[in-house]
Design an enzyme around this catalytic site. Structure first.
Site, mmCIF file in Angstrom:
data_model
loop_
_atom_site.group_PDB
_atom_site.id
_atom_site.type_symbol
_atom_site.label_atom_id
_atom_site.label_comp_id
_atom_site.label_asym_id
_atom_site.label_seq_id
_atom_site.Cartn_x
_atom_site.Cartn_y
_atom_site.Cartn_z
ATOM 1 N N CYS A 78 66.801 30.439 32.188
ATOM 2 C CA CYS A 78 66.352 30.247 30.799
ATOM 3 C C CYS A 78 67.243 31.079 29.894
ATOM 4 O O CYS A 78 67.997 31.920 30.370
ATOM 5 C CB CYS A 78 64.894 30.648 30.630
ATOM 6 S SG CYS A 78 64.662 32.439 30.607
ATOM 7 N N CYS A 84 64.101 39.335 28.415
ATOM 8 C CA CYS A 84 62.657 39.086 28.416
ATOM 9 C C CYS A 84 61.971 39.949 29.467
ATOM 10 O O CYS A 84 62.508 40.172 30.551
ATOM 11 C CB CYS A 84 62.437 37.601 28.720
ATOM 12 S SG CYS A 84 60.722 37.141 28.959
ATOM 13 N N CYS A 87 60.628 37.894 33.663
ATOM 14 C CA CYS A 87 61.273 37.724 34.977
ATOM 15 C C CYS A 87 62.374 38.751 35.235
ATOM 16 O O CYS A 87 63.013 39.224 34.306
ATOM 17 C CB CYS A 87 61.914 36.338 35.068
ATOM 18 S SG CYS A 87 60.745 34.975 34.997
ATOM 19 N N GLN A 300 43.399 32.886 39.438
ATOM 20 C CA GLN A 300 44.756 33.165 39.933
ATOM 21 C C GLN A 300 45.760 32.305 39.182
ATOM 22 O O GLN A 300 45.560 31.099 39.051
ATOM 23 C CB GLN A 300 44.838 32.857 41.435
ATOM 24 C CG GLN A 300 44.205 33.903 42.310
ATOM 25 C CD GLN A 300 44.988 35.206 42.351
ATOM 26 O OE1 GLN A 300 46.109 35.304 41.847
ATOM 27 N NE2 GLN A 300 44.390 36.219 42.939
ATOM 28 N N TYR A 329 34.479 41.739 43.018
ATOM 29 C CA TYR A 329 35.464 41.355 41.998
ATOM 30 C C TYR A 329 35.750 39.856 42.182
ATOM 31 O O TYR A 329 36.861 39.453 42.491
ATOM 32 C CB TYR A 329 36.761 42.177 42.116
ATOM 33 C CG TYR A 329 36.501 43.664 42.192
ATOM 34 C CD1 TYR A 329 36.370 44.420 41.039
ATOM 35 C CD2 TYR A 329 36.348 44.303 43.427
ATOM 36 C CE1 TYR A 329 36.116 45.787 41.099
ATOM 37 C CE2 TYR A 329 36.083 45.657 43.499
ATOM 38 C CZ TYR A 329 35.973 46.398 42.340
ATOM 39 O OH TYR A 329 35.709 47.745 42.408
ATOM 40 N N GLU A 350 30.891 40.372 39.793
ATOM 41 C CA GLU A 350 31.960 40.232 38.802
ATOM 42 C C GLU A 350 31.489 40.737 37.441
ATOM 43 O O GLU A 350 30.365 40.491 37.032
ATOM 44 C CB GLU A 350 32.378 38.747 38.737
ATOM 45 C CG GLU A 350 33.134 38.299 37.511
ATOM 46 C CD GLU A 350 34.486 38.967 37.315
ATOM 47 O OE1 GLU A 350 35.240 39.099 38.303
ATOM 48 O OE2 GLU A 350 34.771 39.364 36.179
ATOM 49 N N ASP A 395 38.807 42.310 45.908
ATOM 50 C CA ASP A 395 39.958 41.751 45.185
ATOM 51 C C ASP A 395 39.973 42.340 43.771
ATOM 52 O O ASP A 395 39.769 41.633 42.789
ATOM 53 C CB ASP A 395 39.839 40.213 45.158
ATOM 54 C CG ASP A 395 41.072 39.548 44.563
ATOM 55 O OD1 ASP A 395 42.060 40.232 44.261
ATOM 56 O OD2 ASP A 395 41.039 38.303 44.403
ATOM 57 N N CYS A 422 46.670 43.011 43.876
ATOM 58 C CA CYS A 422 47.789 42.505 43.087
ATOM 59 C C CYS A 422 48.704 43.648 42.685
ATOM 60 O O CYS A 422 49.683 43.453 41.975
ATOM 61 C CB CYS A 422 47.292 41.750 41.858
ATOM 62 S SG CYS A 422 46.194 42.723 40.848
#
Ligand code: SAH
Length: 467
Positions: A78, A84, A87, A300, A329, A350, A395, A422
């Protein structure tokens, strides 16, 4: 105090990047002194300025890549790659990205665990255009520049780059983004300035389900126009809505929302929400189940990757026949519902009420009757639950599990805990506590839910050793 003999704050140096530690910390050696330079790639020869020296380690800011790395075998995908904040790895082949993340995750887990099986990394089924959600911000690319809409410039709090050819979202996102940006630019509408707290436009959140092609658009603004002239605001928004629903795109726009956010924090959050068009949710399908996703529920962000992650999680969870499973979670209840058919009962906990409502609705949509969803903070809810779990799935968000909640979780003494993370660095902290208190890591793996970026998901199976 450890002194640096050679590197000095404010000075500029050159060196080769030896490796990159999670998430983006390039390690550069200059003579025998080490500097950490973020956002570099192993093998690059770089020029950097030393910003800070702490505990005998220099922290540098990347000024220029002098020689690209032999690992960089392809072009950026890109226009704004490199500038940016989204990425980091377009120029590495996908295999190379996986290898890099595999090493990072293994290195981290090895620091705190011994004698476990590391099962490597599983890649995302698609490498590009995988995101089912993107939050774009309004701003300008430089001070007093024209209106922009997209992602933050790397390391910048203020500057927003227009990302109208983003390669990790579906083409429809780019078409919608350009339409919204052109519309507001043409009308001379200003963005919300974070310093003065003035202005109207804040965020544009787009969600598109991979399996159903349904698109939900959420425009987030302040209430400045509403307070000043309600009918002018309605006219403005109606004009945009008409344009959007006429757009020629592949997916179908099923809903357009307008949310008000006057908070000073720079996050997308739910205030008053108005429906401008259609409905306020989309449906996605994962592993044969159907999920309703509303504007502010967690889901997700890589749907096809999530199928891989959940399949692996299901494998780690193992036999659940007639067992009580806690899914802590639980978001919109994806994991709970995938396990329900093979478990006695699943209880999801949650914090976000909207997500729990969606989870309940999803369960009935999928004809699942043995799931219960409880709204609240895991830390508190665990004291109130009557059921006792046989197995626990965790999670948590990026910060990991609250230490007090972790202690309560450990107190149940279940045989198996599956931890999905994550953010591997938070996972490490929690694993240390779990190990101190009688759990052992049996297996671990990484799942790449976020190709081209520095992020990676980890999965760990633990079993209780001290009974
Ligand atoms: N397991 C789900 C969601 C994981 S994301 C899935 O795979 O889709 C983490 C979730 O934890 C988010 O939905 C967030 O709203 C929720 N959360 C954050 N802090 C929490 C807390 N203290 N107690 C309960 N839930 C929390």
């Amino acid at each position: 105090m450890i002194e640096m003999k050679y590197m000095k704050k404010g000075k500029i140096y050159e060196g080769k990047v030896l490796r990159v530690e999670f998430p983006n910390k390039g390690i550069v050696m200059v003579d025998d002194e080490k500097a950490v330079v973020k956002n570099s790639i192993p093998g690059q020869k770089i020029c950097f300025a030393v910003n800070k020296i702490r505990k005998g380690k220099a922290e540098g800011r990347l000024i220029e890549v002098l020689e690209k790395s032999p690992l960089e075998t392809r072009d950026k995908a890109c226009r704004v790659f490199g500038e940016c904040g989204g990425c980091n790895y377009h120029t590495l082949s996908y295999e190379q990205q996986l290898e890099l993340k595999r090493e990072q995750v293994k290195g981290l887990i090895d620091r705190v665990c011994e004698d476990y099986i590391f099962e490597g990394i599983i890649g995302s089924p698609i490498e590009w255009r995988y995101r089912n959600k993107m939050e774009f911000a309004f701003g300008d690319e430089y001070k007093d520049g024209p209106l922009s809409l997209g992602l933050h410039k790397r390391g910048s709090f203020h500057d927003i780059l227009t990302t109208d050819d983003c390669a990790i979202v579906d083409i429809d996102y780019n078409i919608i983004l350009s339409c919204v940006l052109d519309y507001f630019s043409g009308k001379g509408v200003d963005y919300y300035h974070k310093l003065t707290h003035k202005g109207y436009l804040r965020h544009l959140v787009i969600r598109k389900a991979v399996r159903t092609g349904e698109i939900l658009i959420n425009l987030v603004t302040t209430s400045e126009y509403y307070n000043r002239d309600k009918s002018h605001e309605s006219e403005l928004l109606n004009g945009l809505t008409s344009l959007l629903i006429e757009l020629k795109i592949q997916g179908s726009i099923v809903g357009i929302l307008h949310s008000y956010n006057d908070s000073k924090a720079d996050v997308v959050q739910s205030g008053r929400i108005e429906l401008l068009y259609g409905r306020d949710h989309i449906y996605e399908e994962l592993l044969g189940l159907r999920f309703k996703i509303s504007a502010y529920s967690f889901f997700q962000t890589n749907s096809l990757g999530a199928e891989v992650l959940y399949t692996k999680a299901r494998e780690y969870v193992g036999d659940t026949k007639d067992m009580n499973v806690f899914d802590l979670y639980s978001g919109t209840g994806t994991i709970a519902q995938l396990l329900a058919p093979v478990a006695g009962k699943v209880t999801g906990v949650e914090l976000v009420e909207e997500a729990v409502d969606a989870a309940r609705e999803n369960a009935s949509l999928n004809n699942i009757t043995n799931c219960e969803f409880v709204v609240g903070d895991v830390l508190k809810v665990l004291d109130e639950l009557q059921d006792k779990p046989d197995i626990i799935i965790l999670d948590p968000p990026r910060d990991g599990v609250h230490p007090k909640a972790l202690n309560k979780i450990i107190d149940y003494g279940v045989d198996r805990i599956v931890y999905i993370s994550c953010k591997p660095t938070s996972l490490m902290r929690d694993l240390e506590i779990l190990q101190e208190r009688g759990y052992k890591v049996e297996k671990a793996c990484a799942v790449d839910m976020f190709p081209q970026t520095v992020h990676v998901e980890c999965l760990v199976l633990m079993s209780k050793v001290d009974k």
